[in-house]
Design a protein around this motif. Structure first.
Motif, short mmCIF file in Angstrom:
data_model
loop_
_atom_site.label_atom_id
_atom_site.label_comp_id
_atom_site.label_asym_id
_atom_site.label_seq_id
_atom_site.Cartn_x
_atom_site.Cartn_y
_atom_site.Cartn_z
N UNK A 193 6.79 3.32 7.55
CA UNK A 193 5.94 2.95 6.42
C UNK A 193 5.71 4.13 5.48
N UNK A 194 5.94 5.34 5.97
CA UNK A 194 5.71 6.54 5.15
C UNK A 194 6.45 6.48 3.81
N UNK A 195 7.73 6.06 3.77
CA UNK A 195 8.39 5.96 2.47
C UNK A 195 7.70 5.00 1.50
N UNK A 196 7.10 3.92 2.03
CA UNK A 196 6.36 2.99 1.17
C UNK A 196 5.17 3.69 0.51
N UNK B 159 4.44 4.64 -3.38
CA UNK B 159 3.19 4.28 -4.06
C UNK B 159 2.60 5.51 -4.76
N UNK B 160 2.64 6.66 -4.08
CA UNK B 160 2.12 7.90 -4.69
C UNK B 160 2.91 8.25 -5.95
N UNK B 161 4.21 8.02 -5.91
CA UNK B 161 5.03 8.28 -7.08
C UNK B 161 4.62 7.38 -8.24
N UNK B 162 4.33 6.11 -7.95
CA UNK B 162 3.88 5.19 -9.00
C UNK B 162 2.51 5.58 -9.52
N UNK C 209 8.25 16.64 -6.14
CA UNK C 209 8.89 16.56 -7.46
C UNK C 209 7.85 16.69 -8.57
N UNK C 210 7.22 17.86 -8.71
CA UNK C 210 6.27 18.03 -9.82
C UNK C 210 6.99 17.91 -11.16
#
Length: 322
Positions: free
Chosen positions: A183-186, A190-193, A200-201
């Motif tokens: 689930x970590x990739x999900x 979400x954090x990226x969205x 990736x700053x």
């Protein structure tokens, strides 16, 4: 660091064609602050100091044949300076310690403006003095800050907006929510969205943070992410579908409130959940909202009811703060 050298093109910085990127960001972003006590000429001369500072594979390398050994004029000093001398010249300026301490204050205490109020300026100047006294060792300065009365002042509670990573990790830890590896990739997606792609700053400066975390789009994702963590369900275009996160048992949150007769007072449960999740004294209207929610649904503090209460709390603006 080879990564920073690569990011800011200093591997292209040679005596025949100086590259100013690293020298500029070193002064503008990391030590002095934009336009604070240096000139464009200082940047150009600093770039000459850093010529020949490059890397091979993952190791730093100094290429003497690419270095400019001639005289430079930087921050009022003249000499045959190299990169180490450039750093020493920068750190002679008192602006450096104040700039670093302002960053530390914003990160650990409260998000303040570039020009803080007088009381905060005084505190930051004291921190800066301690930083210089300790030869720029960060640990003694933070130890003193964390033990200060100011750090625990009520005005500094819930005064920072949680970053997306903070929001998700804090929720998982505080709610004792097990997050399977699959689930970590999900959650990372979400954090990226929400504006924070892990590792990736957007620029070498990192994420701006603060109020930039919040807009109409990210608020929607923030709420959906918390609902996902609480219910194990995530939205698609048409419905909510069960994911690999599984069902959450929230009863542990209020189990300690059970009296000798085995009952839990709903008002007490509401107050506790608000205090625990918001980290501050709950406002009367928030208490009323949640108690009305319980009374409208049979007054039973079932697992689904507790999850519903937590979902309502996660939708509150206060939940975005820490």
């Amino acid at each position: 660091d080879p990564a920073m050298i690569s990011y800011l093109n200093n591997n292209q910085n040679r005596r025949q064609a100086p590259n100013e990127n690293l020298a500029r960001e070193l002064m503008e972003l990391f030590t002095l602050g934009e336009g604070n006590g240096y000139s464009e000429n200082d940047i150009k001369e600093g770039a000459r100091c850093l010529t020949g500072y490059t890397f091979q594979d993952d190791e730093f390398v100094f290429q003497s044949r690419d270095h400019d050994p001639e005289f430079k004029n930087i921050l009022g000093a003249r000499g045959r300076f190299d990169g180490h001398d450039f750093i020493e010249l920068i750190f002679r300026r008192p602006e450096v310690s104040q700039y670093i301490c302002l960053k530390l204050y914003r990160y650990f205490v409260r998000d303040v403006a570039d020009v803080p109020d007088r009381e905060t300026q005084t505190l930051i100047k004291k921190m800066a003095s301690d930083l210089r006294t300790n030869n720029y060792a960060i640990k003694p300065v933070l130890r003193k800050l964390f033990r200060s009365q100011h750090f625990y002042d009520e005005s500094n509670f819930a005064s920072q907006i949680k970053s997306p990573i903070q929001l998700t990790v804090q929720a998982a830890r505080s709610l004792l929510r097990t997050v399977p590896a699959g689930v970590v990739p999900d959650l990372a997606s979400a954090c990226e969205m929400m504006g924070q792609g892990l590792f990736y700053p957007p620029t070498v400066q990192g994420w701006t943070g603060g109020r930039n975390w919040i807009n109409t789009s990210t608020m929607f994702v923030r709420q959906n992410t918390l609902i996902y963590m609480l219910t194990g369900r995530r939205p698609d275009m048409y419905s909510w579908e069960t994911s690999g996160l599984g069902k959450y048992d929230a009863t542990h949150m209020i189990e300690h409130l059970r009296d000798t007769n085995g009952r839990i007072d709903s008002n007490e449960a509401v107050r506790y959940l608000l205090r625990f999740t918001l980290g501050s004294h709950p406002q009367p209207q928030r208490i009323a909202t949640l108690t009305d929610f319980i009374s409208s649904r049979s007054n039973q503090l079932t697992n689904d009811m507790i999850i519903g209460l937590l979902a309502l709390i996660a939708a509150m603006p206060e939940y975005q703060l820490c």
